[in-house]
Design a protein around this motif. Structure first.
Motif, short mmCIF file in Angstrom:
data_model
loop_
_atom_site.label_atom_id
_atom_site.label_comp_id
_atom_site.label_asym_id
_atom_site.label_seq_id
_atom_site.Cartn_x
_atom_site.Cartn_y
_atom_site.Cartn_z
N ALA A 22 -9.73 10.35 75.90
CA ALA A 22 -9.41 10.49 74.48
C ALA A 22 -8.90 9.18 73.91
O ALA A 22 -8.99 8.93 72.71
N SER A 23 -8.36 8.33 74.77
CA SER A 23 -7.81 7.05 74.33
C SER A 23 -8.87 5.96 74.21
O SER A 23 -8.56 4.82 73.83
N ASP A 24 -10.13 6.27 74.54
CA ASP A 24 -11.20 5.27 74.43
C ASP A 24 -11.44 4.90 72.97
O ASP A 24 -11.04 5.62 72.05
N ILE A 25 -12.14 3.79 72.78
CA ILE A 25 -12.39 3.27 71.42
C ILE A 25 -13.07 4.30 70.54
O ILE A 25 -12.72 4.49 69.38
N SER A 26 -14.03 4.97 71.10
CA SER A 26 -14.76 6.01 70.37
C SER A 26 -14.75 7.29 71.19
O SER A 26 -14.69 7.25 72.42
N ASN A 27 -14.78 8.42 70.51
CA ASN A 27 -14.87 9.71 71.20
C ASN A 27 -16.25 10.34 71.02
O ASN A 27 -16.42 11.54 71.20
N SER A 28 -17.23 9.53 70.66
CA SER A 28 -18.57 10.04 70.48
C SER A 28 -19.19 10.41 71.82
O SER A 28 -18.92 9.76 72.83
N PRO A 29 -20.03 11.44 71.88
CA PRO A 29 -20.64 11.88 73.14
C PRO A 29 -21.49 10.79 73.80
O PRO A 29 -22.06 9.93 73.12
N ASN A 30 -21.58 10.87 75.12
CA ASN A 30 -22.42 9.94 75.89
C ASN A 30 -23.86 10.44 75.86
O ASN A 30 -24.27 11.26 76.68
N LEU A 38 -25.93 18.54 68.47
CA LEU A 38 -25.07 17.69 67.66
C LEU A 38 -23.96 18.52 67.01
O LEU A 38 -22.78 18.13 67.03
N LEU A 39 -24.32 19.66 66.45
CA LEU A 39 -23.31 20.54 65.84
C LEU A 39 -22.33 21.06 66.89
O LEU A 39 -21.14 21.25 66.59
N SER A 40 -22.81 21.28 68.10
CA SER A 40 -21.94 21.72 69.18
C SER A 40 -20.89 20.65 69.50
O SER A 40 -19.73 20.96 69.75
N PHE A 41 -21.32 19.38 69.49
CA PHE A 41 -20.38 18.29 69.72
C PHE A 41 -19.36 18.20 68.59
O PHE A 41 -18.17 17.97 68.83
N PHE A 93 -14.73 28.15 77.12
CA PHE A 93 -13.54 28.58 76.38
C PHE A 93 -12.30 27.83 76.84
O PHE A 93 -11.27 28.42 77.17
N HIS A 94 -12.45 26.53 76.84
CA HIS A 94 -11.35 25.65 77.29
C HIS A 94 -11.43 24.34 76.52
O HIS A 94 -12.53 23.81 76.29
N VAL A 95 -10.27 23.82 76.11
CA VAL A 95 -10.22 22.50 75.49
C VAL A 95 -10.21 21.45 76.60
O VAL A 95 -9.31 21.46 77.44
N PRO A 96 -11.23 20.59 76.66
CA PRO A 96 -11.31 19.61 77.76
C PRO A 96 -10.10 18.67 77.79
O PRO A 96 -9.63 18.21 76.75
N ASN A 97 -9.61 18.43 78.98
CA ASN A 97 -8.53 17.47 79.19
C ASN A 97 -9.16 16.12 79.50
O ASN A 97 -9.37 15.75 80.65
N ASP A 98 -9.50 15.35 78.44
CA ASP A 98 -10.32 14.14 78.56
C ASP A 98 -11.72 14.51 79.07
O ASP A 98 -12.07 15.67 79.14
N LEU A 99 -12.52 13.52 79.42
CA LEU A 99 -13.90 13.73 79.87
C LEU A 99 -14.65 14.64 78.89
O LEU A 99 -15.06 15.75 79.23
N PRO A 100 -14.82 14.18 77.64
CA PRO A 100 -15.37 15.04 76.60
C PRO A 100 -16.87 15.29 76.73
O PRO A 100 -17.58 14.54 77.37
N TYR A 101 -17.30 16.36 76.10
CA TYR A 101 -18.73 16.70 75.96
C TYR A 101 -19.44 16.65 77.32
O TYR A 101 -20.37 15.88 77.53
N TYR A 148 -28.44 17.06 75.79
CA TYR A 148 -28.97 16.37 74.61
C TYR A 148 -29.91 15.25 75.04
O TYR A 148 -31.01 15.10 74.48
N THR A 149 -29.49 14.48 76.02
CA THR A 149 -30.32 13.38 76.55
C THR A 149 -31.65 13.92 77.07
O THR A 149 -32.70 13.34 76.82
#
Length: 365
Positions: free
Chosen positions: A177-185, A221-224, A236-244, A250-251
């Protein structure tokens, strides 16, 4: 394993066994998701089994054969229930999408049979893993991982422009979460952007197929972007870092779109390919001028170089088809170079042993 199974999927779906298969297998495997989570090997199972599960779904629709789907989904759920759960969601979405693509004349009896086969095979996969999944579910209900409530706002905020910029080759991985961007990989090479544009422009690709596959990208995209939907994807869980953690899906869809686009490239005009190249170049220029902290200016220039190289390879093959073998060799070499460049740009395996053990004695005592 990921490249091999992706090759197997592409070979069977597109009825081709050529450079297209090899190139897109590499782009899929060494995508932004891999660059972010190469160290988290338990999640890489999803990269491996997704092509097999998807091919299994296509076999159900095309052949009423659910063997591959049942075996691959069962193995995935046994290997990793968390990523397996995400692939179960995608399987339902893709089954509906692919069924729509393949259904030209509605035959209720045939349609119900196909739906029944998919449903039964899915239930069998779950049942075969019930001995492990049910006790695991009971155990997990007592952990903090199941104590979350539906979020009311984004917990990993990113803007839509950031999302599209994160498609470029050589973007930095997003892990914390502290990374420059939180956009999905979601990056899988600059070529995928150009081919996605060409996919839309190519009249030889059916409108229904275009709508379905672009809709799949939009759904993801809407899911992200919409936190409650992302919350559901993450069991049904809020990720603890390591997003998406499902961004490799998607890839995968983007690679399928790219493969369809390249397969039909001979059936479209040079002008449309040129338009796709120009629009992609404009996008890179936009990123360069507006800036994006998650990629260096030098790496943006490399995107220009890669895009132009791909266009020149196409031009060589278009105007001088006798040099097709040379063009093919160059194309595959550039793809490999791009994968090496992207992976090594995000590779971080330096561990200084002296520092790691510096407090060993104090800790031991």
């Amino acid at each position: 394993a990921s490249s091999v199974f992706m090759s197997f999927y592409l070979k069977n779906t597109f009825k081709k066994n050529n450079v297209l298969v090899c190139a897109f297998s590499l782009l899929y495997t060494f995508s932004g998701y891999f660059c972010a989570y190469y160290w988290n090997i338990m999640w890489l199972d999803g990269l491996i089994f997704l092509p097999l599960i998807t091919l299994g779904i296509e076999n159900i629709v095309n052949k009423n054969n659910g063997i591959l789907y049942t075996i691959s989904l069962t193995t995935m759920l046994f290997s990793n229930y968390f990523i397996g759960y995400m692939l179960c969601i995608f399987s339902c979405i893709y089954f509906i999408a692919y069924l729509i693509i393949k259904t030209n004349k509605i035959n209720i009896k045939s349609l119900l049979k196909t739906i029944m086969i998919f449903t039964i095979c899915s239930l069998i996969s779950g049942a075969l893993n019930a001995w492990a999944l049910i006790p695991m579910f009971e155990a997990l209900t007592s952990t903090s991982a199941t104590g979350s409530t539906f979020p009311t706002s984004q917990y990993y905020a990113f803007t839509i422009p950031e999302f599209f910029k994160n498609h470029l080759t050589g973007v930095n991985s997003v892990v914390f979460a502290s990374d420059i961007s939180n956009s999905p990989n979601v990056s899988c090479g600059i070529l995928s952007i150009a081919l996605c544009i060409l996919f839309i422009l190519n009249n030889k690709i059916s409108t229904k197929r275009k709508i379905i596959y672009i809709s799949l990208l939009i759904i993801l995209l809407l899911s992200f972007y919409i936190a409650p939907i992302d919350y559901i994807w993450h069991a049904f869980h809020v990720p603890n870092d390591l997003p998406y953690r499902y961004s490799f899906i998607y890839t995968f869809v983007l690679i399928i779109i790219s493969a369809y686009s390249l397969k039909k490239i001979k059936e479209t005009s040079f002008i449309k390919v040129l338009i796709a190249y120009v629009l992609s170049g404009i996008f890179i220029t936009y990123v360069y001028l507006t800036g994006f902290d998650n990629i260096t200016q030098d790496m943006i220039k490399i995107n220009y170089a890669l895009l132009t190289t791909y266009f020149l390879i196409y031009t060589l093959n278009y105007f001088y088809p006798k040099y097709k073998k040379i063009a093919t060799t160059i194309f595959l070499s550039v793809i490999a170079l791009e994968c090496i460049l992207t992976t090594n740009h995000n590779w971080d395996i330096l561990q200084y042993i002296d520092e790691f053990y510096a407090t060993y004695n104090d800790t031991h005592n």
